[in-house]
Design a protein around this motif. Structure first.
Motif, PDB file in Angstrom:
ATOM      1  N   ALA A  37       0.847  -1.194   0.000  1.00  0.00           N
ATOM      2  CA  ALA A  37       0.000   0.000   0.000  1.00  0.00           C
ATOM      3  C   ALA A  37       0.880   1.241   0.000  1.00  0.00           C
ATOM      4  O   ALA A  37       1.975   1.245   0.582  1.00  0.00           O
ATOM      5  CB  ALA A  37      -0.929   0.001   1.210  1.00  0.00           C
ATOM      6  N   GLU A  38       0.402   2.293  -0.642  1.00  0.00           N
ATOM      7  CA  GLU A  38       1.137   3.556  -0.685  1.00  0.00           C
ATOM      8  C   GLU A  38       0.980   4.276   0.651  1.00  0.00           C
ATOM      9  O   GLU A  38      -0.122   4.405   1.181  1.00  0.00           O
ATOM     10  CB  GLU A  38       0.591   4.431  -1.809  1.00  0.00           C
ATOM     11  N   ALA A  39       2.093   4.729   1.221  1.00  0.00           N
ATOM     12  CA  ALA A  39       2.079   5.451   2.490  1.00  0.00           C
ATOM     13  C   ALA A  39       3.001   6.655   2.369  1.00  0.00           C
ATOM     14  O   ALA A  39       4.139   6.540   1.910  1.00  0.00           O
ATOM     15  CB  ALA A  39       2.530   4.546   3.631  1.00  0.00           C
ATOM     16  N   GLN A  40       2.512   7.817   2.796  1.00  0.00           N
ATOM     17  CA  GLN A  40       3.341   9.030   2.757  1.00  0.00           C
ATOM     18  C   GLN A  40       3.053   9.895   3.968  1.00  0.00           C
ATOM     19  O   GLN A  40       1.941   9.906   4.499  1.00  0.00           O
ATOM     20  CB  GLN A  40       3.108   9.822   1.473  1.00  0.00           C
ATOM     21  N   MET A  41       4.092  10.589   4.416  1.00  0.00           N
ATOM     22  CA  MET A  41       3.970  11.446   5.588  1.00  0.00           C
ATOM     23  C   MET A  41       3.209  12.722   5.216  1.00  0.00           C
ATOM     24  O   MET A  41       3.514  13.370   4.217  1.00  0.00           O
ATOM     25  CB  MET A  41       5.351  11.801   6.147  1.00  0.00           C
ATOM     26  N   VAL A  42       2.203  13.070   6.027  1.00  0.00           N
ATOM     27  CA  VAL A  42       1.456  14.307   5.799  1.00  0.00           C
ATOM     28  C   VAL A  42       1.846  15.370   6.807  1.00  0.00           C
ATOM     29  O   VAL A  42       1.644  16.560   6.568  1.00  0.00           O
ATOM     30  CB  VAL A  42      -0.062  14.037   5.852  1.00  0.00           C
ATOM     31  N   GLU A  43       2.381  14.983   7.945  1.00  0.00           N
ATOM     32  CA  GLU A  43       2.964  15.881   8.934  1.00  0.00           C
ATOM     33  C   GLU A  43       3.812  15.033   9.860  1.00  0.00           C
ATOM     34  O   GLU A  43       3.888  13.810   9.697  1.00  0.00           O
ATOM     35  CB  GLU A  43       1.891  16.656   9.698  1.00  0.00           C
ATOM     36  N   ASP A  44       4.472  15.652  10.830  1.00  0.00           N
ATOM     37  CA  ASP A  44       5.364  14.899  11.705  1.00  0.00           C
ATOM     38  C   ASP A  44       4.625  13.749  12.387  1.00  0.00           C
ATOM     39  O   ASP A  44       3.603  13.965  13.071  1.00  0.00           O
ATOM     40  CB  ASP A  44       5.962  15.825  12.777  1.00  0.00           C
ATOM     41  N   ASP A  45       5.151  12.530  12.185  1.00  0.00           N
ATOM     42  CA  ASP A  45       4.632  11.322  12.810  1.00  0.00           C
ATOM     43  C   ASP A  45       3.189  11.000  12.423  1.00  0.00           C
ATOM     44  O   ASP A  45       2.513  10.224  13.116  1.00  0.00           O
ATOM     45  CB  ASP A  45       4.723  11.412  14.348  1.00  0.00           C
ATOM     46  N   VAL A  46       2.691  11.555  11.329  1.00  0.00           N
ATOM     47  CA  VAL A  46       1.357  11.220  10.825  1.00  0.00           C
ATOM     48  C   VAL A  46       1.506  10.764   9.380  1.00  0.00           C
ATOM     49  O   VAL A  46       2.071  11.485   8.543  1.00  0.00           O
ATOM     50  CB  VAL A  46       0.384  12.419  10.914  1.00  0.00           C
ATOM     51  N   TRP A  47       0.976   9.582   9.080  1.00  0.00           N
ATOM     52  CA  TRP A  47       1.129   8.967   7.769  1.00  0.00           C
ATOM     53  C   TRP A  47      -0.240   8.669   7.168  1.00  0.00           C
ATOM     54  O   TRP A  47      -1.141   8.183   7.871  1.00  0.00           O
ATOM     55  CB  TRP A  47       1.943   7.668   7.878  1.00  0.00           C
ATOM     56  N   ALA A  48      -0.373   8.969   5.883  1.00  0.00           N
ATOM     57  CA  ALA A  48      -1.598   8.661   5.144  1.00  0.00           C
ATOM     58  C   ALA A  48      -1.361   7.401   4.319  1.00  0.00           C
ATOM     59  O   ALA A  48      -0.440   7.373   3.482  1.00  0.00           O
ATOM     60  CB  ALA A  48      -2.006   9.820   4.255  1.00  0.00           C
ATOM     61  N   VAL A  49      -2.170   6.395   4.555  1.00  0.00           N
ATOM     62  CA  VAL A  49      -2.024   5.107   3.863  1.00  0.00           C
ATOM     63  C   VAL A  49      -3.240   4.883   2.979  1.00  0.00           C
ATOM     64  O   VAL A  49      -4.390   5.032   3.424  1.00  0.00           O
ATOM     65  CB  VAL A  49      -1.888   3.952   4.882  1.00  0.00           C
ATOM     66  N   MET A  50      -3.006   4.553   1.713  1.00  0.00           N
ATOM     67  CA  MET A  50      -4.086   4.318   0.765  1.00  0.00           C
ATOM     68  C   MET A  50      -4.423   2.819   0.749  1.00  0.00           C
ATOM     69  O   MET A  50      -3.647   2.001   0.252  1.00  0.00           O
ATOM     70  CB  MET A  50      -3.688   4.790  -0.635  1.00  0.00           C
ATOM     71  N   LEU A  51      -5.569   2.485   1.338  1.00  0.00           N
ATOM     72  CA  LEU A  51      -6.064   1.109   1.350  1.00  0.00           C
ATOM     73  C   LEU A  51      -7.339   1.027   0.518  1.00  0.00           C
ATOM     74  O   LEU A  51      -8.130   1.971   0.497  1.00  0.00           O
ATOM     75  CB  LEU A  51      -6.365   0.656   2.788  1.00  0.00           C
ATOM     76  N   PRO A  52      -7.551  -0.081  -0.187  1.00  0.00           N
ATOM     77  CA  PRO A  52      -8.774  -0.206  -0.991  1.00  0.00           C
ATOM     78  C   PRO A  52     -10.024  -0.150  -0.115  1.00  0.00           C
ATOM     79  O   PRO A  52      -9.987  -0.427   1.088  1.00  0.00           O
ATOM     80  CB  PRO A  52      -8.624  -1.584  -1.659  1.00  0.00           C
ATOM     81  N   ALA A  53     -11.129   0.214  -0.744  1.00  0.00           N
ATOM     82  CA  ALA A  53     -12.405   0.233  -0.032  1.00  0.00           C
ATOM     83  C   ALA A  53     -12.877  -1.193   0.231  1.00  0.00           C
ATOM     84  O   ALA A  53     -12.571  -2.115  -0.512  1.00  0.00           O
ATOM     85  CB  ALA A  53     -13.447   0.992  -0.853  1.00  0.00           C
ATOM     86  N   THR A  54     -13.578  -1.374   1.319  1.00  0.00           N
ATOM     87  CA  THR A  54     -14.179  -2.669   1.638  1.00  0.00           C
ATOM     88  C   THR A  54     -15.679  -2.584   1.381  1.00  0.00           C
ATOM     89  O   THR A  54     -16.317  -1.578   1.685  1.00  0.00           O
ATOM     90  CB  THR A  54     -13.918  -3.045   3.097  1.00  0.00           C
ATOM     91  N   ILE A  55     -16.234  -3.642   0.818  1.00  0.00           N
ATOM     92  CA  ILE A  55     -17.649  -3.698   0.454  1.00  0.00           C
ATOM     93  C   ILE A  55     -18.299  -4.868   1.175  1.00  0.00           C
ATOM     94  O   ILE A  55     -17.749  -5.970   1.205  1.00  0.00           O
ATOM     95  CB  ILE A  55     -17.835  -3.856  -1.072  1.00  0.00           C
ATOM     96  N   GLY A  56     -19.467  -4.610   1.756  1.00  0.00           N
ATOM     97  CA  GLY A  56     -20.217  -5.682   2.403  1.00  0.00           C
ATOM     98  C   GLY A  56     -19.471  -6.266   3.588  1.00  0.00           C
ATOM     99  O   GLY A  56     -18.933  -5.546   4.428  1.00  0.00           O
ATOM    100  N   ASP A  57     -19.425  -7.591   3.654  1.00  0.00           N
ATOM    101  CA  ASP A  57     -18.786  -8.279   4.774  1.00  0.00           C
ATOM    102  C   ASP A  57     -17.302  -8.560   4.534  1.00  0.00           C
ATOM    103  O   ASP A  57     -16.681  -9.303   5.296  1.00  0.00           O
ATOM    104  CB  ASP A  57     -19.507  -9.614   5.038  1.00  0.00           C
ATOM    105  N   THR A  58     -16.740  -7.978   3.483  1.00  0.00           N
ATOM    106  CA  THR A  58     -15.326  -8.205   3.195  1.00  0.00           C
ATOM    107  C   THR A  58     -14.467  -7.652   4.325  1.00  0.00           C
ATOM    108  O   THR A  58     -14.659  -6.523   4.772  1.00  0.00           O
ATOM    109  CB  THR A  58     -14.929  -7.538   1.870  1.00  0.00           C
TER     110      THR A  58
END
Length: 377
Positions: free
Chosen positions: A226-247
């Motif tokens: 998964a793509e992860a990048q720092m948005v501020e000190d010690d805070v990271w934004a991680v791109m995870l796919p959406a989950t649908i239903g009971d997945t």
């Protein structure tokens, strides 16, 4: 009397379906002490020992403030028809202040994606279930104990008892953390995502200069990056796919700073249904409309089953009898039927026409019924 009883029965049914207080489906996920678990099952008069077994699997050592996974396995229980099982993770078994948080632990995630020490799960047909809590160890060093407990019903259960089991204490030696060890921030808790939401998941760390994240769905064996990048000190934004239903989706974070690289326990992407889309007045108007609908139904039912005593019964017997007894209207003047005796008395016999009678009014011959023509032949 029967109609009134029927109306009262319908009213009771409507009230029961909309305002019932019973909870036959078990207690929902929450932070709960062991003694009652939200339902007073700790009372010996309302409980009995479970025939199942429950165990804890956890590392015997942890560093202060770092993530640790605790696995609780329950098996061999006799369950009720809905196969529900309540599971506690505890810091003590004293009966109060026994949640892990009361002893310095911080729950990052429970097995259902929340952050509670008590969860309600459905046991699969195999009869065994393993649940995983991810917690941050206390920030002060020392020996810590962890307990697990279960409670459940059975089938049949005429006494409505809860059947419970409690493990012995599992000791964890919490040691001072090495200097500059990267990990999760102690006050961070994974947020629940709305089903279908693919917005970034934010992770807060400490002492980390880089993070890498892998994810996989339940049933997969090979994780995805998964793509992860720092948005501020010690805070990271991680791109995870959406989950649908009971997945269900899991992800694992590796925190690094050049000196250390720590692979954190697997976390679950907790999902929840979309929030109610509407204003408070919309909800109030909808509730009011439903109330009027129920009221109209009850009024119609009352009118149908309870006759109105202030109105006489509709009975048309007298009108029908009067119509049947009513005389036939007289014929127009000049067309009244003559009496039979007057008619035959005016007829005149003639020797020239034996068997026939002459009608001087109508000027026609009429056969004599007493001496019909040709009667002597």
């Amino acid at each position: 009397m029967r109609s009134r009883a029927a109306v009262l029965a319908v009213i009771a049914l409507l009230l029961a379906t909309s305002a019932g207080v019973a909870n036959p489906g078990g207690e929902s996920d929450a932070g709960r002490d062991y003694t009652c678990g939200g339902s007073c099952h700790g009372d010996p008069a309302l409980s009995s020992p479970s025939d199942g077994t429950v165990t804890i699997s956890v590392d015997s050592m942890a560093f202060t403030g770092t993530a640790i996974a605790i696995h609780v396995t329950a098996s061999g229980m006799s369950l009720s028809g809905n196969r529900l099982l309540g599971v506690f993770l505890l810091g003590s078994a004293n009966g109060n202040d026994d949640r892990p948080e009361d002893h310095g632990w911080h729950i990052l995630q429970d097995p259902n994606g929340g952050s509670h020490n008590y969860v309600l799960v459905v046991v699969p047909p195999s009869g065994s279930v393993t649940l995983t809590w991810v917690m941050l160890a206390p920030e002060h060093a020392g020996m810590q104990n962890l307990f697990a407990s279960i409670h459940h019903g059975v089938n049949p259960n005429p006494n409505n008892w809860a059947y419970s089991a409690l493990t012995m204490g599992y000791s964890v030696d919490v040691q001072p953390v090495p200097e500059n060890l990267p990990g999760f921030s102690f006050d961070w808790t994974p947020e629940m995502r709305v089903t279908g939401d693919d917005s970034p998941t934010f992770i807060r760390t400490k002492n980390a200069t880089s993070v890498s994240v892998q994810w996989m769905l339940d049933g997969e064996w090979v994780p995805h990056d998964a793509e992860a990048q720092m948005v501020e000190d010690d805070v990271w934004a991680v791109m995870l796919p959406a989950t649908i239903g009971d997945t269900r989706m899991q992800y694992q974070v590796t925190t690094s700073n050049g000196e250390f690289s720590i692979v954190q326990p697997w976390l679950t992407v907790g999902t929840k249904p979309p929030p109610f889309d509407g204003g408070i007045w919309d909800a109030r108007l909808q509730s009011l409309a439903f109330a009027f609908l129920v009221l109209a139904f009850l009024v119609a039912l009352q009118t149908r089953l309870s006759p109105w005593e202030g109105r006489p019964e509709l009975d048309h017997t007298e009108e029908v009898e009067a119509a049947q007894a009513e005389e036939i209207p007289p014929p127009p003047p000049g067309l009244e039927p003559e009496p039979a005796d007057d008619y035959w008395s005016r007829l005149v016999s003639s020797e020239e026409a034996p068997g026939w009678l002459w009608d001087p009014v109508e000027e026609e011959w009429v056969a004599d019924p007493e001496n019909p023509p040709g009667g002597d032949d």
